[in-house]
Write an enzyme that holds these catalytic residues in place. Structure first.
Site, PDB file in Angstrom:
ATOM      1  N   ASN A 166     -41.068 -20.182  -4.834  1.00 30.69           N
ATOM      2  CA  ASN A 166     -40.985 -19.191  -5.917  1.00 30.69           C
ATOM      3  C   ASN A 166     -39.667 -18.413  -5.955  1.00 30.69           C
ATOM      4  OD1 ASN A 166     -41.793 -17.925  -3.568  1.00 30.69           O
ATOM      5  ND2 ASN A 166     -43.032 -16.405  -4.614  1.00 30.69           N
ATOM      6  N   TYR A 167     -39.026 -18.239  -4.769  1.00 27.47           N
ATOM      7  CA  TYR A 167     -37.697 -17.617  -4.722  1.00 27.47           C
ATOM      8  C   TYR A 167     -36.810 -18.480  -3.815  1.00 27.47           C
ATOM      9  CZ  TYR A 167     -40.018 -13.403  -6.520  1.00 27.47           C
ATOM     10  OH  TYR A 167     -40.736 -12.508  -7.277  1.00 27.47           O
ATOM     11  N   LYS A 189     -36.107 -25.217   6.308  1.00 24.76           N
ATOM     12  CA  LYS A 189     -36.828 -26.221   5.528  1.00 24.76           C
ATOM     13  C   LYS A 189     -37.183 -25.624   4.169  1.00 24.76           C
ATOM     14  CE  LYS A 189     -40.851 -27.588   4.483  1.00 24.76           C
ATOM     15  NZ  LYS A 189     -40.568 -28.123   3.155  1.00 24.76           N
ATOM     16  N   GLU A 264     -44.462 -13.991   6.175  1.00 25.87           N
ATOM     17  CA  GLU A 264     -44.499 -13.281   4.881  1.00 25.87           C
ATOM     18  C   GLU A 264     -45.431 -14.084   4.000  1.00 25.87           C
ATOM     19  OE1 GLU A 264     -42.913 -10.531   4.224  1.00 25.87           O
ATOM     20  OE2 GLU A 264     -41.097 -10.459   5.436  1.00 25.87           O
ATOM     21  N   CYS A 298     -45.158 -13.161  -4.592  1.00 28.27           N
ATOM     22  CA  CYS A 298     -46.113 -12.752  -3.564  1.00 28.27           C
ATOM     23  C   CYS A 298     -46.569 -11.320  -3.779  1.00 28.27           C
ATOM     24  CB  CYS A 298     -45.463 -12.877  -2.202  1.00 28.27           C
ATOM     25  SG  CYS A 298     -43.847 -12.110  -2.168  1.00 28.27           S
ATOM     26  N   GLU A 399     -55.541 -14.689  -4.603  1.00 27.30           N
ATOM     27  CA  GLU A 399     -54.211 -14.730  -5.209  1.00 27.30           C
ATOM     28  C   GLU A 399     -54.169 -15.881  -6.224  1.00 27.30           C
ATOM     29  OE1 GLU A 399     -50.927 -16.141  -2.689  1.00 27.30           O
ATOM     30  OE2 GLU A 399     -49.689 -14.545  -3.521  1.00 27.30           O
TER      31      GLU A 399
HETATM   32  P1  NAP Z   1     -46.896 -22.951   0.810  1.00 32.09           P
HETATM   33  O1  NAP Z   1     -47.610 -24.049   0.183  1.00 32.09           O
HETATM   34  O2  NAP Z   1     -47.543 -22.208   1.915  1.00 32.09           O
HETATM   35  O3  NAP Z   1     -45.496 -23.578   1.298  1.00 32.09           O
HETATM   36  C1  NAP Z   1     -44.464 -22.788   1.824  1.00 32.09           C
HETATM   37  C2  NAP Z   1     -43.564 -23.654   2.673  1.00 32.09           C
HETATM   38  O4  NAP Z   1     -44.284 -24.138   3.809  1.00 32.09           O
HETATM   39  C3  NAP Z   1     -43.018 -24.893   1.971  1.00 32.09           C
HETATM   40  O5  NAP Z   1     -41.706 -25.132   2.412  1.00 32.09           O
HETATM   41  C4  NAP Z   1     -43.963 -25.968   2.470  1.00 32.09           C
HETATM   42  O6  NAP Z   1     -43.412 -27.278   2.418  1.00 32.09           O
HETATM   43  C5  NAP Z   1     -44.155 -25.533   3.904  1.00 32.09           C
HETATM   44  N1  NAP Z   1     -45.341 -26.077   4.558  1.00 32.09           N
HETATM   45  C6  NAP Z   1     -46.453 -26.613   3.997  1.00 32.09           C
HETATM   46  N2  NAP Z   1     -47.316 -27.008   4.953  1.00 32.09           N
HETATM   47  C7  NAP Z   1     -46.750 -26.712   6.143  1.00 32.09           C
HETATM   48  C8  NAP Z   1     -47.154 -26.859   7.497  1.00 32.09           C
HETATM   49  N3  NAP Z   1     -48.345 -27.375   7.824  1.00 32.09           N
HETATM   50  N4  NAP Z   1     -46.313 -26.453   8.472  1.00 32.09           N
HETATM   51  C9  NAP Z   1     -45.136 -25.898   8.168  1.00 32.09           C
HETATM   52  N5  NAP Z   1     -44.687 -25.753   6.902  1.00 32.09           N
HETATM   53  C10 NAP Z   1     -45.489 -26.122   5.899  1.00 32.09           C
HETATM   54  O7  NAP Z   1     -46.476 -21.829  -0.225  1.00 32.09           O
HETATM   55  P2  NAP Z   1     -45.815 -22.033  -1.652  1.00 32.09           P
HETATM   56  O8  NAP Z   1     -46.903 -22.538  -2.536  1.00 32.09           O
HETATM   57  O9  NAP Z   1     -44.544 -22.778  -1.544  1.00 32.09           O
HETATM   58  O10 NAP Z   1     -45.424 -20.537  -2.006  1.00 32.09           O
HETATM   59  C11 NAP Z   1     -46.297 -19.659  -2.569  1.00 32.09           C
HETATM   60  C12 NAP Z   1     -46.901 -18.736  -1.540  1.00 32.09           C
HETATM   61  O11 NAP Z   1     -45.860 -18.026  -0.864  1.00 32.09           O
HETATM   62  C13 NAP Z   1     -47.764 -17.677  -2.159  1.00 32.09           C
HETATM   63  O12 NAP Z   1     -48.940 -17.497  -1.426  1.00 32.09           O
HETATM   64  C14 NAP Z   1     -46.897 -16.427  -2.089  1.00 32.09           C
HETATM   65  O13 NAP Z   1     -47.627 -15.254  -2.117  1.00 32.09           O
HETATM   66  C15 NAP Z   1     -46.150 -16.647  -0.831  1.00 32.09           C
HETATM   67  N6  NAP Z   1     -44.908 -15.862  -0.811  1.00 32.09           N
HETATM   68  C16 NAP Z   1     -44.831 -14.772   0.010  1.00 32.09           C
HETATM   69  C17 NAP Z   1     -43.694 -13.990   0.037  1.00 32.09           C
HETATM   70  C18 NAP Z   1     -43.604 -12.785   0.924  1.00 32.09           C
HETATM   71  O14 NAP Z   1     -42.506 -12.318   1.163  1.00 32.09           O
HETATM   72  N7  NAP Z   1     -44.696 -12.268   1.435  1.00 32.09           N
HETATM   73  C19 NAP Z   1     -42.599 -14.328  -0.767  1.00 32.09           C
HETATM   74  C20 NAP Z   1     -42.703 -15.449  -1.581  1.00 32.09           C
HETATM   75  C21 NAP Z   1     -43.871 -16.210  -1.573  1.00 32.09           C
HETATM   76  P3  NAP Z   1     -43.649 -28.220   1.131  1.00 32.09           P
HETATM   77  O15 NAP Z   1     -42.937 -27.573   0.017  1.00 32.09           O
HETATM   78  O16 NAP Z   1     -43.056 -29.511   1.536  1.00 32.09           O
HETATM   79  O17 NAP Z   1     -45.133 -28.258   0.925  1.00 32.09           O
END
Ligand code: NAP
Ligand code: MG
Length: 505
Positions: A166-167, A189, A264, A298, A399
């Site tokens: 997302n960012y 990554k 995060e 997020c 969420e």
């Molecule tokens: P995500 O599905 O959890 O993926 C985040 C990252 O983790 C991606 O690079 C993903 O790779 C990787 N990943 C997936 N499975 C993994 C595993 N088993 N081990 C290690 N890494 C793994 O999240 P998203 O859908 O990209 O992002 C949205 C989420 O991020 C939302 O829940 C949002 O609230 C949260 N977010 C939080 C913040 C904060 O600062 N709190 C900021 C931004 C976003 P792939 O892309 O290859 O699947």
């Protein structure tokens, strides 16, 4: 395509057909030759192929980062030299601002104004941490007279940094900048859906003079590469931004090697409008709070609580303005709402909206996937307002991660606080009031890492960003982040005139 030769690293500007990963200061392809395609969410078109890291590549990246850390070159640089290089990274990013903005728009579908703001903040993060390291120091502590205690801060080592879609650039900057500021080396990554700007940032770090192996960027699948990094015994820390379920999984896996962990994670942030609020300011701020970045934030303020005395006035204005939001060409400066990252996310959002409807909720605006003229193959969702909801509903508890807000009425401050805190999350929150005493009281009562008072913005370099409860732990974007990339070493020395002989032998 413009190319510049500097420090033996060929700088490639403008969009390319193919992006390699960055390992040990070099642009390289996958050991298996595998690639994947990244798409433009607004058009559905392929943008470029990207080298897909295998576990062998991840191993090479970890070893490069390990060697760079263990040979000590970067961490032993005088602070002013590390600062100079970080300022140079920021300078190159500034000079390539438009390129980074257009890549970010293309790869993530976000609107021009959102992309501009985020690229600018990514630049400022490097500037901020270049300055912040000057003041980051250990301590000299009071101990009995003939002893001396110096507590030093040492870089933690090799850091795996996992980025969401997302960012894409801003989250990479939030992670790389503090880590390299204190002398760590990193293996980044990026998210598979948005790898491009993190790759260019990796190249810029090399171009700016960051030594080989200090910054490595390896796109690849989260479940293979991500897991590999998290479990690797040569990786000292993992910093993850992403969803709460994956964050939990990472914490569990990282426990096997007792890695340092920063998480995060997700959110379901409350936005409370009191009866004494400036209603127009609250309407505009609440609109931005949920629909900025197409709600894919997020800290999106996705639960809106409005006092009953001003509910009708507020909602009339809020609904009218929501209906004025324009969806369309993300590169057009008049566009408010960019694309949704992919079709599966559109489906997820719609399932939440449909589930709320089935449970008796009312849709006041939006409520379905959108079709945008000229962008029919893109992924879009109408800005959506849902009312007649309660805290038992899935759409209120979970969420959604899209342009959807649920709205409830409340009748007093105590009730508002109770509703705001009734969630497993604790990332952002906002409140709108002209009563300073109330603002102070409610800020203290809310269980969240961030409270915004009469303000729609949540993140400037220097302000702590991170969550309570299941929104994770550790704070980014601030001075204390530097502590999360360092260990404290306590050195106790004896300067007495007689040798110490505690056993008296
Ligand atoms: P995500 O599905 O959890 O993926 C985040 C990252 O983790 C991606 O690079 C993903 O790779 C990787 N990943 C997936 N499975 C993994 C595993 N088993 N081990 C290690 N890494 C793994 O999240 P998203 O859908 O990209 O992002 C949205 C989420 O991020 C939302 O829940 C949002 O609230 C949260 N977010 C939080 C913040 C904060 O600062 N709190 C900021 C931004 C976003 P792939 O892309 O290859 O699947
Ligand atoms: Mg993409």
């Amino acid at each position: 395509m413009a190319t510049v030769k500097e420090q033996n690293f060929e700088v490639l500007e403008t969009k390319r057909e193919h992006y390699g990963m960055i390992i040990n200061g070099e642009r390289t392809d996958s050991s298996s030759g595998e690639t994947f395609t990244t798409y433009n969410p607004a058009t559905g078109e392929a943008i470029a192929t990207v080298a897909k890291a295998t576990t062998e590549d991840a191993e090479r990246a970890v070893q490069a980062a390990r060697d760079a850390f263990d040979n000590g070159k970067w961490k032993k640089f005088p602070v002013n030299k590390r600062q100079r290089i970080m300022m140079k990274i920021a300078g190159i990013m500034r000079s390539r601002f438009n390129e980074l903005v257009s890549l970010e728009i293309m790869d993530s579908g976000k609107s021009l104004s959102a992309a501009q703001g985020q690229v600018m903040q990514a630049i400022e993060d490097f500037e901020f941490y270049a300055g912040a390291i000057v003041g980051h120091r250990g301590s000299v502590n009071n101990v009995p007279g003939q002893f001396q205690n110096v507590a030093e801060k040492e870089p933690v080592g090799v850091c795996a940094q996992i980025i969401p879609w997302n960012y894409p650039l801003m989250m990479a900057a939030w992670k790389i900048a503090p880590a390299i500021a204190v002398g760590c080396s990193v293996v980044v990554k990026p998210a598979s859906l948005t790898p491009l700007t993190a790759l260019v940032l990796g190249e810029i770090c090399v171009e700016a003079g960051v030594p080989q192996g200090v910054v490595n960027v390896i796109p690849g699948s989260g479940s293979t590469i991500g897991n590999y990094l998290v479990e690797h015994d040569q990786v000292d820390k993992v910093a993850f931004t992403g969803s709460t379920p994956i964050g939990k999984n990472i914490m569990e896996r990282a426990s096997q090697t007792l890695k340092r962990v920063t998480l995060e994670l997700g959110g379901k942030s409350p936005n409370i409008v009191f009866e004494d609020a400036d209603v127009d300011a609250a309407v505009d701020g609440s609109l931005f709070g949920i629909f900025y970045n197409t709600g894919q934030s997020c800290e999106a303020r996705s639960r809106l609580y409005v006092h009953e005395d001003i509910y009708d006035e507020f909602m009339e204005k809020f609904v009218a303005k929501t209906k004025q939001l324009s969806l369309g060409d993300p590169s057009d400066k008049g566009t408010h709402i960019g694309a949704i990252i992919d079709d599966s996310q559109v489906k997820t959002i719609d399932e939440y909206v449909q589930s709320a409807k089935e449970e008796g909720a009312t849709i006041l605006a939006g409520g379905k996937p959108a079709t945008v003229e000229g962008f029919e193959n893109g992924h879009w969702y109408e800005p959506t307002i849902i009312t007649d909801v309660n805290h038992e509903m899935k759409a209120v508890r979970e969420e959604i991660f899209g342009p959807v807000v649920v709205v409830m009425k409340f009748s007093n401050e105590k009730e508002a606080i109770k509703l705001a805190n009734d969630t497993v999350y604790g990332l952002g929150s906002a409140l709108w009031t002209t009563d300073y005493a109330r603002a102070t009281r409610v800020s203290k009562a809310i269980q969240a890492g961030i409270v915004m008072v009469n303000c729609p913005f949540s993140a400037f370099p220097g302000t702590p960003f991170g969550g309570y409860k299941q929104s994770g732990f550790g704070r980014e974007l601030c001075i204390e982040t530097l502590d999360l990339y360092t260990e404290t070493k306590s050195i106790i020395s004896y300067f007495g005139s007689r040798p110490l002989n505690p056993f008296g032998l």
